[in-house]
Motif scaffolding. Structure first.
Motif, PDB file in Angstrom:
ATOM      1  N   UNK A 136       0.827  -1.200   0.000  1.00  0.00           N
ATOM      2  CA  UNK A 136       0.000   0.000   0.000  1.00  0.00           C
ATOM      3  C   UNK A 136       0.866   1.256   0.000  1.00  0.00           C
ATOM      4  N   UNK A 137       0.230   2.402   0.237  1.00  0.00           N
ATOM      5  CA  UNK A 137       0.920   3.683   0.122  1.00  0.00           C
ATOM      6  C   UNK A 137       1.916   3.954   1.249  1.00  0.00           C
ATOM      7  N   UNK A 138       1.964   3.065   2.242  1.00  0.00           N
ATOM      8  CA  UNK A 138       2.939   3.249   3.324  1.00  0.00           C
ATOM      9  C   UNK A 138       4.316   2.698   2.965  1.00  0.00           C
ATOM     10  N   UNK A 139       4.437   2.041   1.821  1.00  0.00           N
ATOM     11  CA  UNK A 139       5.740   1.566   1.382  1.00  0.00           C
ATOM     12  C   UNK A 139       6.719   2.740   1.300  1.00  0.00           C
ATOM     13  N   UNK A 140       7.966   2.548   1.696  1.00  0.00           N
ATOM     14  CA  UNK A 140       8.941   3.639   1.569  1.00  0.00           C
ATOM     15  C   UNK A 140       9.215   3.963   0.107  1.00  0.00           C
ATOM     16  N   UNK A 141       9.377   5.231  -0.195  1.00  0.00           N
ATOM     17  CA  UNK A 141       9.712   5.638  -1.552  1.00  0.00           C
ATOM     18  C   UNK A 141      11.229   5.589  -1.706  1.00  0.00           C
ATOM     19  N   UNK A 142      11.689   4.739  -2.623  1.00  0.00           N
ATOM     20  CA  UNK A 142      13.115   4.525  -2.835  1.00  0.00           C
ATOM     21  C   UNK A 142      13.347   4.262  -4.314  1.00  0.00           C
ATOM     22  N   UNK A 143      13.192   5.284  -5.169  1.00  0.00           N
ATOM     23  CA  UNK A 143      13.312   5.081  -6.615  1.00  0.00           C
ATOM     24  C   UNK A 143      14.643   4.439  -6.998  1.00  0.00           C
ATOM     25  N   UNK A 144      14.599   3.555  -8.004  1.00  0.00           N
ATOM     26  CA  UNK A 144      15.810   2.873  -8.468  1.00  0.00           C
ATOM     27  C   UNK A 144      16.211   3.333  -9.864  1.00  0.00           C
ATOM     28  N   UNK A 145      15.670   4.472 -10.302  1.00  0.00           N
ATOM     29  CA  UNK A 145      16.027   5.031 -11.604  1.00  0.00           C
ATOM     30  C   UNK A 145      15.854   6.544 -11.561  1.00  0.00           C
ATOM     31  N   UNK A 146      16.574   7.270 -12.414  1.00  0.00           N
ATOM     32  CA  UNK A 146      16.350   8.723 -12.495  1.00  0.00           C
ATOM     33  C   UNK A 146      14.909   9.064 -12.853  1.00  0.00           C
ATOM     34  N   UNK A 147      14.261   8.232 -13.677  1.00  0.00           N
ATOM     35  CA  UNK A 147      12.850   8.455 -14.005  1.00  0.00           C
ATOM     36  C   UNK A 147      12.010   8.501 -12.740  1.00  0.00           C
ATOM     37  N   UNK A 148      12.166   7.492 -11.881  1.00  0.00           N
ATOM     38  CA  UNK A 148      11.401   7.451 -10.637  1.00  0.00           C
ATOM     39  C   UNK A 148      11.694   8.635  -9.743  1.00  0.00           C
ATOM     40  N   UNK A 149      12.938   9.089  -9.747  1.00  0.00           N
ATOM     41  CA  UNK A 149      13.315  10.250  -8.934  1.00  0.00           C
ATOM     42  C   UNK A 149      12.583  11.492  -9.414  1.00  0.00           C
ATOM     43  N   UNK A 150      12.528  11.700 -10.741  1.00  0.00           N
ATOM     44  CA  UNK A 150      11.847  12.897 -11.254  1.00  0.00           C
ATOM     45  C   UNK A 150      10.357  12.861 -10.960  1.00  0.00           C
ATOM     46  N   UNK A 151       9.755  11.688 -11.015  1.00  0.00           N
ATOM     47  CA  UNK A 151       8.319  11.598 -10.745  1.00  0.00           C
ATOM     48  C   UNK A 151       8.022  11.814  -9.260  1.00  0.00           C
TER      49      UNK A 151
END
Length: 309
Positions: A136-151
């Motif tokens: 669910x939305x409580x998962x930690x946000x930890x992008x593994x790509x620059x794309x995910x970081x920008x979003x």
């Protein structure tokens, strides 16, 4: 409602425009026709919209600034436009930063004093969670790509403009959307095209990555329903079935009646190992849940892709 849809010529955006018009709304579409994939593909997406009395298209780059005429009087704003994909974000970061972050900033600036805006829906992605995006939305946000970081940065911009200027924003994190008009570089599109044309599928990794795929019409239904959600909330938006990439290929084989040839390639940097959206929060707030089975959705995409051959 007077609606504005950014990325209107894209995969999800064009479907959303059609749904809003069918519901009786007036739609302004915005697109800058980036060269991420060919313009004729996007023009085909617009075939049912061009010339419609309730639809107007504005062609400009959000990152250059937003003309007042485009946002004046808008009540619902759906920010779908983005530079998508993982691979290219490693080598074209400036482009991703411009399209995903700068463009979002310019859009928020253009509506921060709006007296008519009732809701801004920001289309984010499961990539903000990183390699493991199941829950669910409580998962930690930890992008593994620059794309995910920008979003994820775009999400934070929306939060700040909500806190400081009262921009009524809702964030939706999309999980692996598929269906007719899917972008040509996306996995399911490539798998189907390879099977239909007898070419090998170029499979990256072991094929055991799990995906919670979302049929595009289910996705659009959730986007429309989210206009009734509480401002400032973030929601996962995903399909209910979890399947591996190999399972998806086997389904395509069965539904198309043709065998696949698989060509193995190394895994991609930043690729997600598992995605599966818990959409309980979205159901609780607006009563949405996915209704299209993977088999039914794939069958529709296969039939659409046959028309492209």
């Amino acid at each position: 409602m007077r609606c504005l849809v950014t990325g209107a010529a894209g995969f999800i955006g064009s479907h959303l425009c059609e749904r809003l018009i069918a519901d009786g709304h007036t739609v302004r579409g915005v697109d800058c026709f980036t060269d991420y994939y060919p313009r004729p593909v996007k023009e085909r997406n617009l075939a049912n919209l061009r010339g419609h009395a309730q639809f107007t298209l504005h062609e400009f780059d959000l990152a250059d600034g937003v003309p007042t005429a485009a946002v004046d009087g808008v009540e619902w704003l759906f920010h779908i436009a983005a530079m998508p994909g993982l691979n290219k974000s490693w080598t074209h970061f400036d482009e991703y930063n411009r399209c995903n972050l700068v463009a979002t900033h310019r859009l928020l600036e253009s509506v921060k004093e709006s007296k008519t805006l009732k809701k801004l829906i920001y289309a984010s992605t499961s990539s903000v969670y990183g390699k493991y995006a199941s829950g669910d939305e409580t998962l930690p946000t930890k992008p593994s790509s620059p794309y995910g970081i920008t979003k994820l940065s775009g999400e934070q911009l929306c939060r700040v403009y909500g806190d400081e200027f009262g921009v009524p924003t809702v964030v939706l994190r999309f999980f692996s959307v598929y269906g007719p008009r899917q972008r040509p570089e996306m996995g399911i599109h490539q798998f189907i095209n390879a099977v239909l044309t007898g070419r090998p599928i170029k499979l990256t990794g072991d094929g055991l990555h799990v995906r919670g795929n979302t049929f595009v019409h289910d996705c659009v239904d959730a986007v429309v329903k989210s206009t009734a959600a509480m401002t400032g909330e973030t929601f996962n938006l995903g399909g209910g079935e979890l399947v591996t990439v190999l399972d998806t290929i086997r389904k395509i084989e069965r539904l198309s009646g043709r065998a696949a040839t698989i060509e193995r390639h190394p895994p991609r940097k930043g690729d997600q190992f598992a995605t599966g959206a818990d959409v309980g929060k979205l159901f609780k707030h607006v009563g949405w849940k996915p209704t299209t089975s993977m088999d039914d959705g794939l069958a529709q995409q296969i039939e659409w892709q046959k028309t492209l051959l």
